[in-house]
Motif scaffolding. Sequence first.
Motif, PDB file in Angstrom:
ATOM      1  N   TYR B 304       0.913  -1.302   0.037  1.00 54.02           N
ATOM      2  CA  TYR B 304      -0.183  -0.259   0.106  1.00 54.02           C
ATOM      3  C   TYR B 304       1.136   1.329  -0.070  1.00 54.02           C
ATOM      4  O   TYR B 304       0.618   2.207   0.667  1.00 54.02           O
ATOM      5  N   TYR B 305       2.323   1.373  -1.058  1.00 52.15           N
ATOM      6  CA  TYR B 305       2.678   2.659  -1.230  1.00 52.15           C
ATOM      7  C   TYR B 305       2.760   2.665  -2.581  1.00 52.15           C
ATOM      8  O   TYR B 305       2.175   1.773  -3.737  1.00 52.15           O
ATOM      9  N   LYS B 306       3.410   3.671  -2.659  1.00 47.51           N
ATOM     10  CA  LYS B 306       3.765   4.067  -4.203  1.00 47.51           C
ATOM     11  C   LYS B 306       4.585   3.307  -5.527  1.00 47.51           C
ATOM     12  O   LYS B 306       5.622   1.897  -4.555  1.00 47.51           O
ATOM     13  N   ASP B 307       3.771   2.583  -6.131  1.00 45.91           N
ATOM     14  CA  ASP B 307       4.479   1.464  -7.178  1.00 45.91           C
ATOM     15  C   ASP B 307       6.072   1.514  -7.040  1.00 45.91           C
ATOM     16  O   ASP B 307       6.589   2.594  -7.269  1.00 45.91           O
ATOM     17  N   SER B 308       6.770   0.938  -7.220  1.00 51.24           N
ATOM     18  CA  SER B 308       8.013   0.991  -7.323  1.00 51.24           C
ATOM     19  C   SER B 308       8.616   0.716  -8.817  1.00 51.24           C
ATOM     20  O   SER B 308       9.534   1.071  -8.414  1.00 51.24           O
ATOM     21  N   MET B 309       7.508   0.542  -9.051  1.00 49.55           N
ATOM     22  CA  MET B 309       7.768   0.658 -10.861  1.00 49.55           C
ATOM     23  C   MET B 309       8.709  -0.546 -11.985  1.00 49.55           C
ATOM     24  O   MET B 309       9.567   0.279 -12.709  1.00 49.55           O
ATOM     25  N   GLY B 310       8.933  -1.622 -10.757  1.00 51.81           N
ATOM     26  CA  GLY B 310       9.897  -2.437 -11.207  1.00 51.81           C
ATOM     27  C   GLY B 310      10.925  -2.208 -10.920  1.00 51.81           C
ATOM     28  O   GLY B 310      12.463  -2.956 -11.022  1.00 51.81           O
ATOM     29  N   ALA B 311      11.711  -1.433 -10.847  1.00 55.29           N
ATOM     30  CA  ALA B 311      12.808  -1.139  -9.464  1.00 55.29           C
ATOM     31  C   ALA B 311      12.677  -1.016  -8.698  1.00 55.29           C
ATOM     32  O   ALA B 311      12.416  -0.317  -7.490  1.00 55.29           O
ATOM     33  N   GLY B 312      13.526  -2.080  -7.978  1.00 53.36           N
ATOM     34  CA  GLY B 312      13.888  -2.402  -6.107  1.00 53.36           C
ATOM     35  C   GLY B 312      14.959  -1.137  -5.774  1.00 53.36           C
ATOM     36  O   GLY B 312      15.484  -0.139  -6.408  1.00 53.36           O
ATOM     37  N   GLN B 313      13.692  -0.400  -4.817  1.00 50.80           N
ATOM     38  CA  GLN B 313      14.443   0.558  -4.163  1.00 50.80           C
ATOM     39  C   GLN B 313      15.231   0.563  -2.953  1.00 50.80           C
ATOM     40  O   GLN B 313      14.962  -0.271  -2.057  1.00 50.80           O
ATOM     41  N   HIS B 314      16.277   1.561  -2.722  1.00 50.72           N
ATOM     42  CA  HIS B 314      17.451   0.839  -1.129  1.00 50.72           C
ATOM     43  C   HIS B 314      15.667   1.944  -0.125  1.00 50.72           C
ATOM     44  O   HIS B 314      15.067   2.374  -0.203  1.00 50.72           O
ATOM     45  N   PRO B 315      16.061   0.595   1.539  1.00 53.93           N
ATOM     46  CA  PRO B 315      15.303   0.990   2.258  1.00 53.93           C
ATOM     47  C   PRO B 315      15.034   2.747   2.313  1.00 53.93           C
ATOM     48  O   PRO B 315      13.502   3.328   2.023  1.00 53.93           O
ATOM     49  N   PHE B 316      16.099   3.341   2.538  1.00 56.22           N
ATOM     50  CA  PHE B 316      15.819   5.168   2.080  1.00 56.22           C
ATOM     51  C   PHE B 316      14.625   5.849   1.297  1.00 56.22           C
ATOM     52  O   PHE B 316      14.383   6.847   1.451  1.00 56.22           O
ATOM     53  N   VAL B 318      12.228   4.277   0.079  1.00 58.49           N
ATOM     54  CA  VAL B 318      10.948   3.901  -0.384  1.00 58.49           C
ATOM     55  C   VAL B 318      10.157   3.971   1.247  1.00 58.49           C
ATOM     56  O   VAL B 318      10.055   3.484   1.707  1.00 58.49           O
ATOM     57  N   GLY B 319       9.904   5.718   1.061  1.00 55.14           N
ATOM     58  CA  GLY B 319       9.441   5.884   2.664  1.00 55.14           C
ATOM     59  C   GLY B 319       7.875   5.668   2.908  1.00 55.14           C
ATOM     60  O   GLY B 319       7.503   5.023   1.632  1.00 55.14           O
ATOM     61  N   GLN B 320       7.547   5.633   4.413  1.00 48.93           N
ATOM     62  CA  GLN B 320       6.396   5.221   4.687  1.00 48.93           C
ATOM     63  C   GLN B 320       5.339   6.610   4.046  1.00 48.93           C
ATOM     64  O   GLN B 320       3.734   6.278   4.526  1.00 48.93           O
ATOM     65  N   LYS B 321       5.428   7.649   3.088  1.00 45.55           N
ATOM     66  CA  LYS B 321       5.105   8.463   3.304  1.00 45.55           C
ATOM     67  C   LYS B 321       4.096   8.394   2.178  1.00 45.55           C
ATOM     68  O   LYS B 321       2.877   9.099   2.197  1.00 45.55           O
ATOM     69  N   GLU B 322       4.221   8.059   1.119  1.00 47.14           N
ATOM     70  CA  GLU B 322       3.931   7.894   0.158  1.00 47.14           C
ATOM     71  C   GLU B 322       2.664   6.400  -0.282  1.00 47.14           C
ATOM     72  O   GLU B 322       3.275   5.708  -1.086  1.00 47.14           O
ATOM     73  N   ILE B 323       1.754   7.225   0.375  1.00 50.58           N
ATOM     74  CA  ILE B 323       0.537   5.660   0.971  1.00 50.58           C
ATOM     75  C   ILE B 323      -0.171   6.094  -0.275  1.00 50.58           C
ATOM     76  O   ILE B 323      -0.416   7.053  -0.298  1.00 50.58           O
ATOM     77  N   TYR B 341      -2.197  -5.644  -1.566  1.00 55.46           N
ATOM     78  CA  TYR B 341      -2.479  -6.315  -0.635  1.00 55.46           C
ATOM     79  C   TYR B 341      -2.628  -6.712   0.612  1.00 55.46           C
ATOM     80  O   TYR B 341      -2.157  -6.736   1.087  1.00 55.46           O
ATOM     81  N   ASP B 342      -1.438  -5.159   0.909  1.00 53.09           N
ATOM     82  CA  ASP B 342       0.188  -6.437   1.837  1.00 53.09           C
ATOM     83  C   ASP B 342      -0.113  -4.043   2.280  1.00 53.09           C
ATOM     84  O   ASP B 342       0.595  -3.864   1.480  1.00 53.09           O
ATOM     85  N   TRP B 343       0.507  -4.803   3.167  1.00 51.78           N
ATOM     86  CA  TRP B 343       0.863  -2.866   4.357  1.00 51.78           C
ATOM     87  C   TRP B 343       2.397  -3.055   4.407  1.00 51.78           C
ATOM     88  O   TRP B 343       2.982  -2.598   4.883  1.00 51.78           O
ATOM     89  N   THR B 344       2.887  -5.001   4.340  1.00 57.18           N
ATOM     90  CA  THR B 344       4.680  -5.135   4.495  1.00 57.18           C
ATOM     91  C   THR B 344       4.590  -4.832   2.649  1.00 57.18           C
ATOM     92  O   THR B 344       4.520  -4.645   1.999  1.00 57.18           O
ATOM     93  N   ARG B 345       6.225  -4.340   2.796  1.00 55.90           N
ATOM     94  CA  ARG B 345       6.781  -3.997   1.578  1.00 55.90           C
ATOM     95  C   ARG B 345       7.547  -5.274   1.211  1.00 55.90           C
ATOM     96  O   ARG B 345       7.464  -6.067   2.176  1.00 55.90           O
ATOM     97  N   ALA B 346       7.961  -5.837  -0.105  1.00 61.68           N
ATOM     98  CA  ALA B 346       8.586  -6.683  -0.630  1.00 61.68           C
ATOM     99  C   ALA B 346      10.611  -6.074  -0.630  1.00 61.68           C
ATOM    100  O   ALA B 346      10.653  -6.059  -1.297  1.00 61.68           O
ATOM    101  N   ALA B 347      10.934  -6.589   0.531  1.00 64.48           N
ATOM    102  CA  ALA B 347      12.481  -7.020   0.743  1.00 64.48           C
ATOM    103  C   ALA B 347      13.251  -8.195  -0.232  1.00 64.48           C
ATOM    104  O   ALA B 347      13.179  -9.320  -0.384  1.00 64.48           O
TER     105      ALA B 347
END
Lengths: 377, 523
Positions: B304-316, B318-323, B341-347
Amino acid sequence: MLETERSSPIYGLERRDFLKYCGWLATVIGLGQTGVAQVANAIEEATKLPVVVWSDFQECLGCTVALLQSTSPTPAQLILQQISLAYNEAAMAAAGFEAEKSFKDAFDEGTYWVIEGSVPSEMEEAFSVSGRSAQEILKEYYPKAKGVIAIGSCASFGNVQARTPNPTGAMGVGEWLRTKGGIPDAAVVNLPRCPGHGDDLVATLVYILVYGKLPELDAHARPLFLYDQLIHDNCERRGHFEAGEFVEKFGDEGSRKRWCLYKVGCKGPVTHAPCPINKWNGRVSWCVNSGPCSGCAEDNFWNDFSPLAAPVPNIPVPAIQGFSAQQIGVGLAAATGVGLGVHLVGQVATGRLFKGGPSENGAAKPKAKDAEGGEQS
Amino acid sequence: MTKVVIDPITRIEGHLRITVEVENGKVKDAWNTCTLFRGFEIFMETVDPRDTWQYAQRICGVCPNPHALNSATAAERAMGVDTVTDNARLVRNMLDATQIGYDSILWFYILNAFDYVNVPNVLNAKTTDPELLGIQDTVKRIATSGQTNPFSNHYWDHPGYVLPPDVDLLLTKHYIQSIQAQQWANEACAVIAGKFPMIMNMAAGGITQLPSLEEVKYYLDRMALVKQFTEEVMWNDLIAVAGAFPELATFGQGCGNFLTWGLLEDKSQDPYKRVFPRGAIFDKQLKNEKCDPNDIKLYTKHSYYKDSMGAGQHPFDVGQKEIEFTQWPAIDGPDMPSGKYDWTRAARYPSPAGKDVPMEVGPLSEVLVAYVAGQKDVVAYVDGVLAAIGQTGHPEVLVSNLGRVAARVIKARVNCDKAAEWGNQLLANMKAGDYECFTEPNLMAEGEGASGYDAPRGALSHYCRTKDGKVAKYATVPASNWNLAPRDDNGVRGPVEEALVGTPVVDPTKPLELLRTVHTFDP
């Protein structure tokens, strides 16, 4: 351990120990030692155990874990013999729809409702269980509960997730019910500390069992019999405060001598809680034995007491300002009333400390202004 | 095709829903949905870097110690403290030892036992032992009270409960004993750290104070009791459960990639020399690769955050702000979760082949990496378990639900063996006049720090950027971002989702097997 000891209603407790336990409870809930028989009768005559539902909203499970550390009574004695714990997501066997059934059944039987965790008042989708939000659950079940107890600082005041900018609008259960929940006279007993303390919960439940009513509360809906004293006033390091002996830096010589932690951020002078008295983990220790108090029993402490690593402003300190111990006692009593709140407004943007003024009958009531040691500015 | 939803998954830390598709008696597909959001990364910005560990502990009240440790480490690194004094290392290890001791016991009995132990069956046991009669009596009173209780409404008639009544009774006794045993560990923690949960002696730069001689002695006494319990009670129960439920070794394999940042710090403070060393295993090849918390990639297409658009990002990044909350997956009706479907991000972690892959984290990962590294304490216990279940020389059977259950107990034993060493070393240091336990950090430093150190549930990393005496950016990747990851942008399932696939389900209205698989991850 459970045993077949039958001379007391709690297995594993000899009659003598059971009465000692009742004596402790009687003292805590304000009956004094003369109330031992009354407490013992209340526990013995409860042919049906009080049913308890324990809900978890926005939380970390710390309060449940803390309850598992209780020693008087032990969790086994409490959960298997003193209450009928109908629903607690961490401990119950059932899951899913079956768990939901236990929840509903308990309310049909008549239950006390203990809530751990805050309500995300501005973001309903931040929490869901069985497909329902905290708001939906509260609205439907508050009217059906025999009594609601908010365990820990999250359910009491919102706690850490309510820290600025409070992204989910986290707030305490009672506050939400009385405002957004549309039940202005909703009564919820707050038992804040982080985590909530099992002893506080047991004592409150027994109080309700014995008196048949909720205990008298302070301005923050905390039972006065538990929260009417400052940490600072019962602190084992208080003598060092009076003597002007302070830890200046962690690990220094003063730290080895267990001197006062005020200068490294202790919030004891502005925090009301029974921590120095009932301590933690079988009473082997408490926070200030090893580090500065963070003020976790107070509303909004993450904002008002920030930074935790810095000293509370405007506390008259003997060695620094040259007051006598006697004057300090007076000065502090005043400072912890209205005075301190006023001063803190200048220190923190929120200025919400002691909103609503001091309690009317707590020990924090300001004494008459003393000519020399009154309100500090 | 049957859809099965379990919400809430009970006996875990947190709020979790599992949705599965069952076909021909087996799970064909699975989705996990974490149903809680608090926003730590948002409100931890602007706090004083000396305070971050206090906030971070509140992420998890079951395992606050490693959160406090990781947070203090990330903050102290940002403020220019690269290593702590040896006394601080020892005390931090001692705190973690209590954490692992308590948590292993809590999980094995309180969170896990009811998946195997049939409590009502206790009433059918024949015993003359007064203590066991007392327990039987208590269970009977609760079961016949007519009041809803912790054992109500569970599917006790599921054919998966196969233990004889006397074993169920004995394990129920151990369950009750375990409550006291986990208290011993936490009393050992409290005597040093003030209380548990939420310790009070951590500091960015070390610890607040050294325990006194008496406090260390108390610690050692309490931890000796915990060690005894893990050896004499929990270990035997593990062997009993492994023997009684051989099918545990046959499902729940998961994604086959394992990651650990390591835990229990060595004197050198080199993460590859920890008691459980840092390392990663890919594709079930029992070979260790190096790994770094800064190389993590987070994906959010299904979160439930802004889409990473196919590119994984460093934890810094992928803020939780962009809900971007869309909707909860439907409980009723035939629709399976799709989209977000999930509040958890895919690491995810880059494999040697350069592909970002899901990684299982937790005791099994820690034990496997240590085993491959030849850590002799771990090897001895692993071989002991393999011998007890007739699988000598086949460590690969541990890549299963059985392995996860066993690894937790192995971790506890290795840990309890070490606790006394650290306590005694601390006493020796103090006796020699070494009382150093704190290094003052530079509060106004502009810097970045990362810490990777495993919690009881597995890999945990914290990231802290400081400027002008405030936290400029904070990020954390807890075990749930790994194990309870949703699908990533390529549609690859997270480890728990993957482990559920293939799990047999005898009766979709009583999905006991799903609970077993999920619980082995200690979510």
